[in-house]
Design a protein around this motif. Structure first.
Motif, PDB file in Angstrom:
ATOM      1  N   GLU A   1      -3.661  17.856   1.860  1.00  0.00           N
ATOM      2  CA  GLU A   1      -4.488  18.769   2.643  1.00  0.00           C
ATOM      3  C   GLU A   1      -5.045  18.086   3.891  1.00  0.00           C
ATOM      4  O   GLU A   1      -6.242  18.194   4.208  1.00  0.00           O
ATOM      5  CB  GLU A   1      -5.622  19.324   1.780  1.00  0.00           C
ATOM      6  CG  GLU A   1      -5.116  20.190   0.626  1.00  0.00           C
ATOM      7  CD  GLU A   1      -6.243  20.777  -0.194  1.00  0.00           C
ATOM      8  OE1 GLU A   1      -7.418  20.409   0.060  1.00  0.00           O
ATOM      9  OE2 GLU A   1      -5.970  21.595  -1.081  1.00  0.00           O
ATOM     10  N   GLY A   2      -4.184  17.340   4.574  1.00  0.00           N
ATOM     11  CA  GLY A   2      -4.585  16.700   5.816  1.00  0.00           C
ATOM     12  C   GLY A   2      -5.355  15.408   5.657  1.00  0.00           C
ATOM     13  O   GLY A   2      -5.706  14.762   6.639  1.00  0.00           O
ATOM     14  N   LYS A   3      -5.619  15.000   4.403  1.00  0.00           N
ATOM     15  CA  LYS A   3      -6.353  13.754   4.168  1.00  0.00           C
ATOM     16  C   LYS A   3      -5.394  12.691   3.611  1.00  0.00           C
ATOM     17  O   LYS A   3      -4.476  13.001   2.863  1.00  0.00           O
ATOM     18  CB  LYS A   3      -7.496  13.977   3.172  1.00  0.00           C
ATOM     19  CG  LYS A   3      -8.563  14.909   3.712  1.00  0.00           C
ATOM     20  CD  LYS A   3      -9.706  15.061   2.726  1.00  0.00           C
ATOM     21  CE  LYS A   3     -10.778  15.981   3.266  1.00  0.00           C
ATOM     22  NZ  LYS A   3     -11.906  16.140   2.322  1.00  0.00           N
ATOM     23  N   ARG A   4      -5.639  11.450   4.009  1.00  0.00           N
ATOM     24  CA  ARG A   4      -4.790  10.344   3.576  1.00  0.00           C
ATOM     25  C   ARG A   4      -5.536   9.508   2.531  1.00  0.00           C
ATOM     26  O   ARG A   4      -6.673   9.101   2.742  1.00  0.00           O
ATOM     27  CB  ARG A   4      -4.424   9.446   4.768  1.00  0.00           C
ATOM     28  CG  ARG A   4      -3.515  10.148   5.777  1.00  0.00           C
ATOM     29  CD  ARG A   4      -3.532   9.436   7.116  1.00  0.00           C
ATOM     30  NE  ARG A   4      -3.113   8.055   7.004  1.00  0.00           N
ATOM     31  CZ  ARG A   4      -1.851   7.632   7.108  1.00  0.00           C
ATOM     32  NH1 ARG A   4      -0.891   8.531   7.320  1.00  0.00           N
ATOM     33  NH2 ARG A   4      -1.545   6.367   7.024  1.00  0.00           N
ATOM     34  N   VAL A   5      -4.866   9.270   1.417  1.00  0.00           N
ATOM     35  CA  VAL A   5      -5.436   8.444   0.351  1.00  0.00           C
ATOM     36  C   VAL A   5      -4.480   7.292   0.096  1.00  0.00           C
ATOM     37  O   VAL A   5      -3.285   7.496  -0.106  1.00  0.00           O
ATOM     38  CB  VAL A   5      -5.626   9.254  -0.956  1.00  0.00           C
ATOM     39  CG1 VAL A   5      -6.174   8.352  -2.050  1.00  0.00           C
ATOM     40  CG2 VAL A   5      -6.538  10.438  -0.716  1.00  0.00           C
ATOM     41  N   GLU A   6      -5.009   6.078   0.114  1.00  0.00           N
ATOM     42  CA  GLU A   6      -4.159   4.904  -0.107  1.00  0.00           C
ATOM     43  C   GLU A   6      -4.375   4.340  -1.507  1.00  0.00           C
ATOM     44  O   GLU A   6      -5.501   4.107  -1.939  1.00  0.00           O
ATOM     45  CB  GLU A   6      -4.465   3.817   0.929  1.00  0.00           C
ATOM     46  CG  GLU A   6      -3.548   2.596   0.790  1.00  0.00           C
ATOM     47  CD  GLU A   6      -3.847   1.531   1.828  1.00  0.00           C
ATOM     48  OE1 GLU A   6      -4.669   0.642   1.548  1.00  0.00           O
ATOM     49  OE2 GLU A   6      -3.261   1.607   2.920  1.00  0.00           O
ATOM     50  N   ILE A   7      -3.279   4.146  -2.229  1.00  0.00           N
ATOM     51  CA  ILE A   7      -3.339   3.471  -3.522  1.00  0.00           C
ATOM     52  C   ILE A   7      -2.403   2.279  -3.447  1.00  0.00           C
ATOM     53  O   ILE A   7      -1.531   2.199  -2.588  1.00  0.00           O
ATOM     54  CB  ILE A   7      -2.927   4.401  -4.688  1.00  0.00           C
ATOM     55  CG1 ILE A   7      -1.463   4.830  -4.535  1.00  0.00           C
ATOM     56  CG2 ILE A   7      -3.844   5.596  -4.790  1.00  0.00           C
ATOM     57  CD1 ILE A   7      -0.925   5.587  -5.729  1.00  0.00           C
ATOM     58  N   MET A   8      -2.573   1.339  -4.353  1.00  0.00           N
ATOM     59  CA  MET A   8      -1.692   0.178  -4.365  1.00  0.00           C
ATOM     60  C   MET A   8      -0.396   0.511  -5.097  1.00  0.00           C
ATOM     61  O   MET A   8      -0.401   1.209  -6.112  1.00  0.00           O
ATOM     62  CB  MET A   8      -2.375  -1.007  -5.044  1.00  0.00           C
ATOM     63  CG  MET A   8      -3.508  -1.600  -4.228  1.00  0.00           C
ATOM     64  SD  MET A   8      -3.025  -1.997  -2.533  1.00  0.00           S
ATOM     65  CE  MET A   8      -1.725  -3.191  -2.815  1.00  0.00           C
ATOM     66  N   SER A   9       0.703   0.020  -4.562  1.00  0.00           N
ATOM     67  CA  SER A   9       2.011   0.227  -5.174  1.00  0.00           C
ATOM     68  C   SER A   9       2.572  -1.125  -5.587  1.00  0.00           C
ATOM     69  O   SER A   9       2.672  -2.042  -4.774  1.00  0.00           O
ATOM     70  CB  SER A   9       2.952   0.904  -4.175  1.00  0.00           C
ATOM     71  OG  SER A   9       4.248   1.042  -4.727  1.00  0.00           O
TER      72      SER A   9
ATOM     73  N   PRO B   1       0.839  -1.201   0.000  1.00  0.00           N
ATOM     74  CA  PRO B   1       0.000   0.000   0.000  1.00  0.00           C
ATOM     75  C   PRO B   1       0.875   1.252   0.000  1.00  0.00           C
ATOM     76  O   PRO B   1       1.951   1.264   0.592  1.00  0.00           O
ATOM     77  CB  PRO B   1      -0.789  -0.127   1.305  1.00  0.00           C
ATOM     78  CG  PRO B   1       0.081  -0.962   2.187  1.00  0.00           C
ATOM     79  CD  PRO B   1       0.803  -1.908   1.277  1.00  0.00           C
ATOM     80  N   ASN B   2       0.432   2.265  -0.691  1.00  0.00           N
ATOM     81  CA  ASN B   2       1.172   3.523  -0.736  1.00  0.00           C
ATOM     82  C   ASN B   2       0.232   4.643  -0.281  1.00  0.00           C
ATOM     83  O   ASN B   2      -0.789   4.893  -0.908  1.00  0.00           O
ATOM     84  CB  ASN B   2       1.673   3.789  -2.163  1.00  0.00           C
ATOM     85  CG  ASN B   2       2.501   5.060  -2.231  1.00  0.00           C
ATOM     86  OD1 ASN B   2       3.311   5.324  -1.351  1.00  0.00           O
ATOM     87  ND2 ASN B   2       2.284   5.835  -3.277  1.00  0.00           N
ATOM     88  N   VAL B   3       0.553   5.271   0.840  1.00  0.00           N
ATOM     89  CA  VAL B   3      -0.318   6.306   1.399  1.00  0.00           C
ATOM     90  C   VAL B   3       0.146   7.687   0.947  1.00  0.00           C
ATOM     91  O   VAL B   3       1.309   8.056   1.109  1.00  0.00           O
ATOM     92  CB  VAL B   3      -0.323   6.237   2.942  1.00  0.00           C
ATOM     93  CG1 VAL B   3      -1.193   7.351   3.510  1.00  0.00           C
ATOM     94  CG2 VAL B   3      -0.832   4.872   3.406  1.00  0.00           C
ATOM     95  N   VAL B   4      -0.775   8.433   0.357  1.00  0.00           N
ATOM     96  CA  VAL B   4      -0.494   9.796  -0.110  1.00  0.00           C
ATOM     97  C   VAL B   4      -1.296  10.771   0.734  1.00  0.00           C
ATOM     98  O   VAL B   4      -2.502  10.576   0.938  1.00  0.00           O
ATOM     99  CB  VAL B   4      -0.879   9.956  -1.602  1.00  0.00           C
ATOM    100  CG1 VAL B   4      -0.613  11.385  -2.058  1.00  0.00           C
ATOM    101  CG2 VAL B   4      -0.108   8.966  -2.465  1.00  0.00           C
ATOM    102  N   GLU B   5      -0.654  11.792   1.261  1.00  0.00           N
ATOM    103  CA  GLU B   5      -1.347  12.796   2.082  1.00  0.00           C
ATOM    104  C   GLU B   5      -1.557  14.073   1.274  1.00  0.00           C
ATOM    105  O   GLU B   5      -0.652  14.543   0.576  1.00  0.00           O
ATOM    106  CB  GLU B   5      -0.538  13.089   3.341  1.00  0.00           C
ATOM    107  CG  GLU B   5      -0.442  11.893   4.281  1.00  0.00           C
ATOM    108  CD  GLU B   5       0.045  12.295   5.660  1.00  0.00           C
ATOM    109  OE1 GLU B   5       0.066  13.504   5.942  1.00  0.00           O
ATOM    110  OE2 GLU B   5       0.396  11.392   6.440  1.00  0.00           O
TER     111      GLU B   5
END
Length: 280
Positions: free
Chosen positions: A23-31, A17-21
């Motif tokens: 504006e204070g929100k975390r979005v997870e995409i698959m890496s 999993p790759n977590v991208v932040e």
């Protein structure tokens, strides 16, 4: 969305999993990290799109509209969980609520994993991509998987997740029992054709003397079943058979039926041994 990185030092593909932040929100995409882009290209070459780009744009716009404007009281909006996924009626929208890990596993079961992949996982003793019972059931229930006259190592995941045969959906259990019957028939047939072989030292000479049409992989199934060769030797011989097939027919060659059966027999045999111990 999947991020792809290349690491030539890797021996096999890795999913993380790759977590991208933002504006204070975390979005997870698959890496996805691959040894070379050939892995990705070979996968894309096998992939059959389930929808056209135009359909995808339409669905994307529908989903965005649901998220922004849906009325919780609307009869067109249905809230369901994984076990109730099939209850949604035609024309109804379905929103799936799930834990992060469960949803991740479920999506892996739907996207990018086919019969050849699980055959290779068994042949090379890899854990496999599916990470939950739910993901396995979802994958195996697909109309392309446990249907027809195929050999599929379903025991790989039945054993991995400790699934009882009684807990399998009927379509998967019916398919599995029919496949087992065919595997047992192949071994029984070879017991008559290979009866003269009584030691592992005789195997290579015996196979070398057979005509080209002789089913060598099925003979190996028999030798493995009676203990003339152990699992390590059996797997190694099948790996050589697969390598020979690829060298002769190319990377995208379809795995021949008898090799599929022989690979499937690896974890079926393990399942039978464990089943007998449990019964004892």
């Amino acid at each position: 969305m999947v991020r792809v990185d290349v690491d030539s030092k890797l021996g096999k593909t890795k999913w993380n999993p790759n977590v991208v932040e933002h504006e204070g929100k975390r979005v997870e995409i698959m890496s996805l990290t691959v040894p070379s882009l050939d892995v990705l290209y070979n996968y894309l070459d096998r992939f059959t799109p389930m929808a056209t780009p135009t359909e995808i744009k339409k669905y994307r716009s529908m989903i965005r509209d649901i998220v922004l404007t849906a009325d919780p009281q609307s009869k067109r909006l249905v809230f369901i969980n994984e076990s109730e996924m099939e209850k949604a009626k035609p024309g109804e929208f379905a929103v799936l609520f799930s834990t992060e890990n469960s949803l991740k596993s479920l999506m892996k079961g739907i996207i990018g994993y086919n019969i050849s992949d699980v055959l290779m996982d068994v042949l090379y003793d890899r854990p496999g991509m599916l990470e939950s019972k739910t993901a396995f059931i979802t994958w195996a229930s697909d109309s392309r998987i446990c249907t027809g006259d195929k050999y599929i190592p379903v025991f790989h995941y039945i054993l991995k997740f400790g699934i009882s045969m009684n807990d399998l959906p009927k379509n998967i259990s019916d398919f599995t029992y029919a496949m087992v019957k065919k595997l047992d028939c192949k071994v029984e047939k070879m017991s008559k054709e290979c009866s003269e072989v009584t030691s592992s030292e005789d195997i290579d000479d015996f196979l070398a003397d057979r005509p080209k049409s002789f089913h060598r992989c099925e003979a190996l199934m028999y030798f493995y079943s009676i203990g003339l060769i152990d699992e390590c030797s059996y797997r190694f011989r099948l790996q050589n058979a697969y390598s020979d097939m690829i060298e002769k027919n190319g990377e995208n060659a379809k795995i021949i039926t008898e090799l599929r059966a022989a690979i499937t027999y690896i974890d079926y045999r393990t399942f039978r041994i464990l089943e007998n111990k449990g019964g004892a």
